[in-house]
Design an enzyme around this catalytic site. Sequence first.
Site, mmCIF file in Angstrom:
data_model
loop_
_atom_site.group_PDB
_atom_site.id
_atom_site.type_symbol
_atom_site.label_atom_id
_atom_site.label_comp_id
_atom_site.label_asym_id
_atom_site.label_seq_id
_atom_site.Cartn_x
_atom_site.Cartn_y
_atom_site.Cartn_z
ATOM 1 N N TYR A 1 -11.950 14.669 -34.716
ATOM 2 C CA TYR A 1 -13.383 14.848 -35.027
ATOM 3 C C TYR A 1 -14.131 15.339 -33.792
ATOM 4 C CZ TYR A 1 -18.302 13.453 -35.297
ATOM 5 O OH TYR A 1 -19.675 13.430 -35.204
ATOM 6 N N LYS B 1 -16.059 18.990 -32.946
ATOM 7 C CA LYS B 1 -17.490 19.084 -32.602
ATOM 8 C C LYS B 1 -17.656 19.781 -31.245
ATOM 9 C CE LYS B 1 -20.554 17.605 -34.569
ATOM 10 N NZ LYS B 1 -21.401 18.212 -35.652
ATOM 11 N N THR C 1 -22.638 15.464 -31.026
ATOM 12 C CA THR C 1 -22.405 14.034 -30.846
ATOM 13 C C THR C 1 -22.039 13.717 -29.395
ATOM 14 O OG1 THR C 1 -20.779 12.303 -31.353
ATOM 15 C CG2 THR C 1 -20.073 14.544 -31.742
ATOM 16 N N ASP C 2 -22.342 12.489 -28.968
ATOM 17 C CA ASP C 2 -21.946 12.074 -27.613
ATOM 18 C C ASP C 2 -20.427 11.901 -27.509
ATOM 19 O OD1 ASP C 2 -21.581 9.694 -29.057
ATOM 20 O OD2 ASP C 2 -22.825 8.462 -27.731
ATOM 21 N N GLU C 3 -19.720 11.941 -28.657
ATOM 22 C CA GLU C 3 -18.263 11.748 -28.624
ATOM 23 C C GLU C 3 -17.540 12.924 -27.969
ATOM 24 O OE1 GLU C 3 -16.597 9.994 -32.160
ATOM 25 O OE2 GLU C 3 -18.519 9.061 -32.655
HETATM 26 P P1 NAD Z 1 -22.377 12.647 -43.203
HETATM 27 O O1 NAD Z 1 -20.896 12.657 -43.316
HETATM 28 O O2 NAD Z 1 -23.146 11.493 -43.719
HETATM 29 O O3 NAD Z 1 -22.987 13.953 -43.900
HETATM 30 C C1 NAD Z 1 -22.392 15.209 -43.774
HETATM 31 C C2 NAD Z 1 -23.058 16.139 -44.784
HETATM 32 O O4 NAD Z 1 -22.473 17.443 -44.637
HETATM 33 C C3 NAD Z 1 -22.847 15.718 -46.225
HETATM 34 O O5 NAD Z 1 -24.046 15.913 -46.944
HETATM 35 C C4 NAD Z 1 -21.765 16.681 -46.723
HETATM 36 O O6 NAD Z 1 -21.814 16.918 -48.118
HETATM 37 C C5 NAD Z 1 -22.108 17.920 -45.915
HETATM 38 N N1 NAD Z 1 -20.948 18.819 -45.745
HETATM 39 C C6 NAD Z 1 -19.702 18.480 -45.337
HETATM 40 N N2 NAD Z 1 -18.922 19.565 -45.303
HETATM 41 C C7 NAD Z 1 -19.696 20.608 -45.676
HETATM 42 C C8 NAD Z 1 -19.474 22.002 -45.817
HETATM 43 N N3 NAD Z 1 -18.269 22.531 -45.559
HETATM 44 N N4 NAD Z 1 -20.496 22.782 -46.209
HETATM 45 C C9 NAD Z 1 -21.721 22.249 -46.472
HETATM 46 N N5 NAD Z 1 -21.979 20.946 -46.367
HETATM 47 C C10 NAD Z 1 -20.989 20.127 -45.960
HETATM 48 O O7 NAD Z 1 -22.666 12.883 -41.661
HETATM 49 P P2 NAD Z 1 -23.833 12.309 -40.743
HETATM 50 O O8 NAD Z 1 -23.422 10.990 -40.221
HETATM 51 O O9 NAD Z 1 -25.118 12.475 -41.447
HETATM 52 O O10 NAD Z 1 -23.760 13.341 -39.535
HETATM 53 C C11 NAD Z 1 -24.541 14.538 -39.570
HETATM 54 C C12 NAD Z 1 -24.280 15.316 -38.298
HETATM 55 O O11 NAD Z 1 -24.630 14.518 -37.168
HETATM 56 C C13 NAD Z 1 -22.805 15.676 -38.117
HETATM 57 O O12 NAD Z 1 -22.744 16.980 -37.582
HETATM 58 C C14 NAD Z 1 -22.288 14.665 -37.102
HETATM 59 O O13 NAD Z 1 -21.249 15.210 -36.335
HETATM 60 C C15 NAD Z 1 -23.535 14.423 -36.272
HETATM 61 N N6 NAD Z 1 -23.649 13.090 -35.649
HETATM 62 C C16 NAD Z 1 -23.466 11.946 -36.394
HETATM 63 C C17 NAD Z 1 -23.623 10.701 -35.790
HETATM 64 C C18 NAD Z 1 -23.464 9.414 -36.577
HETATM 65 O O14 NAD Z 1 -23.446 8.330 -35.964
HETATM 66 N N7 NAD Z 1 -23.371 9.443 -37.878
HETATM 67 C C19 NAD Z 1 -23.962 10.615 -34.437
HETATM 68 C C20 NAD Z 1 -24.145 11.808 -33.710
HETATM 69 C C21 NAD Z 1 -24.004 13.038 -34.336
HETATM 70 P P1 TYD Z 2 -17.695 4.376 -36.532
HETATM 71 O O1 TYD Z 2 -18.892 3.897 -37.284
HETATM 72 O O2 TYD Z 2 -16.521 4.881 -37.286
HETATM 73 O O3 TYD Z 2 -18.238 5.464 -35.493
HETATM 74 P P2 TYD Z 2 -17.458 6.211 -34.276
HETATM 75 O O4 TYD Z 2 -16.017 6.022 -34.420
HETATM 76 O O5 TYD Z 2 -17.875 7.627 -34.519
HETATM 77 O O6 TYD Z 2 -18.016 5.631 -33.007
HETATM 78 O O7 TYD Z 2 -17.184 3.215 -35.583
HETATM 79 C C1 TYD Z 2 -18.044 2.634 -34.633
HETATM 80 C C2 TYD Z 2 -17.245 1.642 -33.840
HETATM 81 O O8 TYD Z 2 -16.842 0.577 -34.715
HETATM 82 C C3 TYD Z 2 -15.970 2.213 -33.253
HETATM 83 O O9 TYD Z 2 -15.744 1.645 -31.969
HETATM 84 C C4 TYD Z 2 -14.900 1.760 -34.217
HETATM 85 C C5 TYD Z 2 -15.421 0.437 -34.731
HETATM 86 N N1 TYD Z 2 -15.020 0.108 -36.114
HETATM 87 C C6 TYD Z 2 -14.444 -1.134 -36.386
HETATM 88 O O10 TYD Z 2 -14.245 -1.978 -35.494
HETATM 89 N N2 TYD Z 2 -14.064 -1.401 -37.669
HETATM 90 C C7 TYD Z 2 -14.238 -0.507 -38.680
HETATM 91 O O11 TYD Z 2 -13.855 -0.827 -39.842
HETATM 92 C C8 TYD Z 2 -14.851 0.753 -38.390
HETATM 93 C C9 TYD Z 2 -15.069 1.773 -39.471
HETATM 94 C C10 TYD Z 2 -15.223 1.020 -37.089
#
Ligand code: NAD
Ligand code: TYD
Length: 355
Positions: A159, A163, A134-136
Amino acid sequence: MAEAAGTGAGAVLLVTGGCGFIGSNFVRWWLENVPGTRVVVYDKLTYAGRRENLAELWDRPDLHLMVGDIADLARVRRTCLEERVTTLVNFAAESHVDQSIAAPLLFTDTNVRGTHALLEVARELGLRFHQVSTDEVYGDVPAGERRAEGDPLAPRSPYAASKAAADHLALAYHATYALAVTVTRGSNTVGPYQYPEKVLPLFATSVLRGEPLPLYGDGLQQRDYMHVRDHCAAIAAVLRSGQPGEVYNVGTGTELTNLDLACAVLDTLGGDRGLIRHVGDRPGHDRRYAVATGKVRALGWLCRFTPIQAVTEAARWYAENGWWWRPIREGDFREYYRRQYAERLTQPGKPEGEP
Ligand code: NAD
Ligand code: TYD
């Protein structure tokens, strides 16, 4: 550029976290676009991992589900041997910042210890390994700046720290054991099947329920909101032609404020701006994420959606797919919502500039 070993015809992908938001979209994208391969989804099925995210695909002979924890090294090894896995793509994670503030140790268990177990199996069996990051991990990025892949990591939430630790482990396995590792650092992603704890599905489903949108602080924090199909295509491009040992940032390259996101969701779904509620801020809330994306674009990846298009397209999906999110919002999610928002919504915060 030569195709990296383990992703061409005959490849068998172990997609960990393939029942989650991005993982399930990736599996769908992969099966649509890359013929002649097989996909094994390995997933613990936490609250965010849902079989129904791939409902229409489970009958396919080239897709298989194995339920398990990535930290269970013996089970991962057995699955890889039995299924003749060539390539491990790790999406599995605890992924929500607010949950990491409430219960951080689980993030170390899965994101650090779990990724480490996967790397050990990949080392033992000689698998191609891709880490979805993630970019975080770069932390808060001041206005006017943009983080490149070689910049120092400065994570600020449990988090993001977990990562970043996983990124370091993955890259250490390349340096030490010559494991064929790549890493993508994607920006905030939106689209179908995202659990409603995240801002876009929370806001979209709240508008559709006529409920308030809890905007943290002044709502002027900036994120690079990318459509999940763009994110999936970028991961596939890196799997195909990324160089082992390299990191690739992924994002649209432009940012949107959370207030703009809230307004776009309201406009798309016909909601009233009066639904926006400024509430108390998230502790340690990063103000801005912004990445330079030239490296992944040089692999031929094109980003198709701007952040506004991504947010609009995603919001529409929730309007059309109540079958997916209504049981979640009316089920387990209610208790989380109560803990996270009930008090905040009774003590609204103030937008910037108001006394
Ligand atoms: P999500 O929370 O929707 O899905 C996570 C999945 O991992 C779920 O299917 C869960 O059951 C599975 N999981 C959790 N713990 C596990 C374990 N111990 N063993 C096996 N499976 C397990 O997450 P997402 O938003 O789809 O993110 C997927 C990946 O992308 C993550 O690594 C996250 O850090 C990364 N990512 C997410 C975003 C975003 O905006 N959502 C952006 C950049 C990177
Ligand atoms: P989120 O979807 O939790 O992603 P991340 O924290 O990984 O960037 O949140 C995106 C942005 O939205 C973040 O700046 C926090 C804000 N946010 C709210 O303002 N209200 C909310 O209820 C949530 C969940 C997030």
